[in-house]
Scaffold this motif. Sequence first.
Motif, short mmCIF file in Angstrom:
data_model
loop_
_atom_site.label_atom_id
_atom_site.label_comp_id
_atom_site.label_asym_id
_atom_site.label_seq_id
_atom_site.Cartn_x
_atom_site.Cartn_y
_atom_site.Cartn_z
N ALA A 67 0.92 -1.15 -0.04
CA ALA A 67 -0.04 0.11 -0.03
C ALA A 67 0.85 1.50 0.03
O ALA A 67 0.67 2.27 -0.83
N ILE A 68 1.86 1.18 0.91
CA ILE A 68 2.75 2.42 0.96
C ILE A 68 3.47 2.76 -0.61
O ILE A 68 3.23 3.79 -0.96
N GLU A 69 3.81 1.59 -1.11
CA GLU A 69 4.39 1.80 -2.43
C GLU A 69 3.38 2.38 -3.43
O GLU A 69 3.73 3.19 -4.18
N LEU A 70 2.42 1.75 -3.30
CA LEU A 70 1.24 2.31 -4.50
C LEU A 70 0.51 3.80 -4.18
O LEU A 70 0.59 4.41 -5.08
N PHE A 71 0.30 3.91 -2.79
CA PHE A 71 -0.43 5.16 -2.41
C PHE A 71 0.94 6.26 -2.97
O PHE A 71 0.45 7.23 -3.41
N MET A 72 2.03 5.87 -2.52
CA MET A 72 3.17 7.10 -2.89
C MET A 72 3.21 7.20 -4.38
O MET A 72 3.29 8.43 -4.90
N GLU A 73 3.24 6.26 -5.27
CA GLU A 73 3.26 6.56 -6.75
C GLU A 73 1.70 7.06 -7.42
O GLU A 73 1.90 7.66 -8.42
N GLN A 74 0.67 6.51 -6.75
CA GLN A 74 -0.73 6.93 -7.58
C GLN A 74 -1.37 7.62 -6.57
O GLN A 74 -2.45 8.55 -7.03
N GLY A 75 -1.24 7.95 -5.35
CA GLY A 75 -2.10 8.59 -4.61
C GLY A 75 -3.00 7.62 -3.79
O GLY A 75 -3.20 6.45 -4.15
N TYR A 76 -3.81 8.15 -2.94
CA TYR A 76 -4.85 7.20 -2.11
C TYR A 76 -5.94 6.79 -2.94
O TYR A 76 -6.06 5.46 -3.31
N HIS A 77 -6.93 7.59 -3.55
CA HIS A 77 -7.88 7.20 -4.23
C HIS A 77 -7.63 6.36 -5.67
O HIS A 77 -8.57 5.78 -6.06
N ALA A 78 -6.80 6.92 -6.22
CA ALA A 78 -6.18 6.31 -7.48
C ALA A 78 -5.63 4.75 -7.17
O ALA A 78 -5.26 4.13 -8.07
N THR A 79 -5.32 4.47 -6.11
CA THR A 79 -4.91 3.18 -5.81
C THR A 79 -6.09 2.25 -5.31
O THR A 79 -6.86 2.86 -4.69
N SER A 80 -6.17 1.11 -5.97
CA SER A 80 -7.29 -0.08 -5.74
C SER A 80 -7.00 -0.95 -4.66
O SER A 80 -6.04 -1.29 -4.62
N MET A 81 -7.92 -1.53 -3.95
CA MET A 81 -7.56 -2.46 -3.11
C MET A 81 -7.11 -3.82 -4.09
O MET A 81 -6.50 -4.55 -3.41
N ARG A 82 -7.59 -3.89 -5.27
CA ARG A 82 -7.21 -4.80 -6.00
C ARG A 82 -5.94 -4.88 -6.27
O ARG A 82 -5.09 -5.90 -6.54
N GLN A 83 -5.26 -3.68 -6.54
CA GLN A 83 -3.68 -3.41 -6.90
C GLN A 83 -3.05 -3.77 -5.52
O GLN A 83 -2.16 -4.56 -6.04
N ILE A 84 -3.53 -3.34 -4.23
CA ILE A 84 -2.72 -3.72 -3.27
C ILE A 84 -2.68 -5.16 -3.17
O ILE A 84 -1.79 -5.97 -2.72
N ALA A 85 -3.81 -6.02 -3.34
CA ALA A 85 -3.89 -7.25 -3.21
C ALA A 85 -3.02 -8.11 -4.00
O ALA A 85 -2.26 -8.88 -3.62
N GLU A 86 -3.02 -7.68 -5.39
CA GLU A 86 -2.21 -8.20 -6.35
C GLU A 86 -0.79 -7.90 -5.95
O GLU A 86 0.08 -8.94 -5.91
#
Lengths: 205, 205
Positions: free
Chosen positions: A23-42
């Motif tokens: 989540a840290i990595e994805l939030f950082m790259e895309q922002g919070y709302h642009a990051t999906s739970m599916r992305q985090i899961a994957e």
Amino acid sequence: MPAKKKENLTKGDTTRLAIEDSAIELFMEQGYHATSMRQIAEHAELALGGIYNHFASKEEIFEAIILDKHPYKRVFPAILEAEGETVEEFLNNAAHVVIKELKSQPYYIKLMLIEIVEFNGKHGSTLIKEIAPKALPIFERIVKSRKNLRITNPAILFRSFIGMILSYMITDIIISNSILQKLMPKNAMDTYVDIYLHGILKAEA
Amino acid sequence: MPAKKKENLTKGDTTRLAIEDSAIELFMEQGYHATSMRQIAEHAELALGGIYNHFASKEEIFEAIILDKHPYKRVFPAILEAEGETVEEFLNNAAHVVIKELKSQPYYIKLMLIEIVEFNGKHGSTLIKEIAPKALPIFERIVKSRKNLRITNPAILFRSFIGMILSYMITDIIISNSILQKLMPKNAMDTYVDIYLHGILKAEA
DNA sequence: CCTACCGATCGGTAGG
DNA sequence: CCTACCGATCGGTAGG
């Protein structure tokens, strides 16, 4: 039961940490709302539904990150060790320790901005309640122990210290990939600290 | 054809401005991805499809806001008028003008943070390309005209000036609604300017 | 041929 | 921890 170490994390702890780190990595790259739970899961290599065994919601992941991964937990002990003969030496050392730590965890400055943008600083006040009681005494001690300070209010001394570090980190983000980058000296951070210090210290005259 | 004024905007211009203003308000409150095109449309009092007669996409709305509504367009003329006998007076006046303007358009600081968080500063470099050539000469002139400066690199003088303002604005957001708020003096901004100025100026000694 | 906008719906994805 | 879904809503576009 032994204290938990990296070697004997339960499987659940491992998964939880994998979710946080993803989540840290994805939030950082895309922002919070642009990051999906599916992305985090994957990214954490589990199914979407599996996340909800560890966190009740997306926001809960964010809260856990903000609280668990806050650099002040690593920075603080370092600051307390960063003694110095003078106020100038001490604050100079402290600033370097903090910025070094923030640069080694560059995600955090962005998480903090997300906190402001997406949550209007909602979790920030909880954090301040935790940090302020520990940080203010340091600046109170500085104010009491030294007489060559132009700023004698510990709260604003603290605020401007944090502000100085923030302004360096944020302008660093802004000017990277810009034409201004080439015009900047490499020791820009030292200059920031220098401006801060010689602003709060009375002229020796 | 007369130059466009507020009185003789076409219907299309009016709608376009309504969309931009609605988006500003919603982006500011909720962030970019948390704001839907439907919300923007509703707030601007037109159908969702109507937006696409004026903007090809959501991101195009954001870009238009960043470029059209940037406060520097209003701040710059004011700064150039903010003369002063000394460098100290000039920068002091300039800082007050800029912060006053930013406070009257408090949305912009948040839009800038969204730009960093959601777009990784993608549009920021375009903006710097536009602003830097106008701002740098001012700081170059300051460096040349005065000899009591501790910082003589115009680029870092500019950067630290912006940084000082940013740090005030951002710490202002962070500490609002926090226990620290009560410990802050009301003239905190003057203190920030003061710290900046007496940092970059050599002691009169 | 233009503008401004509608009701309805597209293919996909949101958090849960 | 997974598969299989839900109610709703996403950004964007269709013809008129």
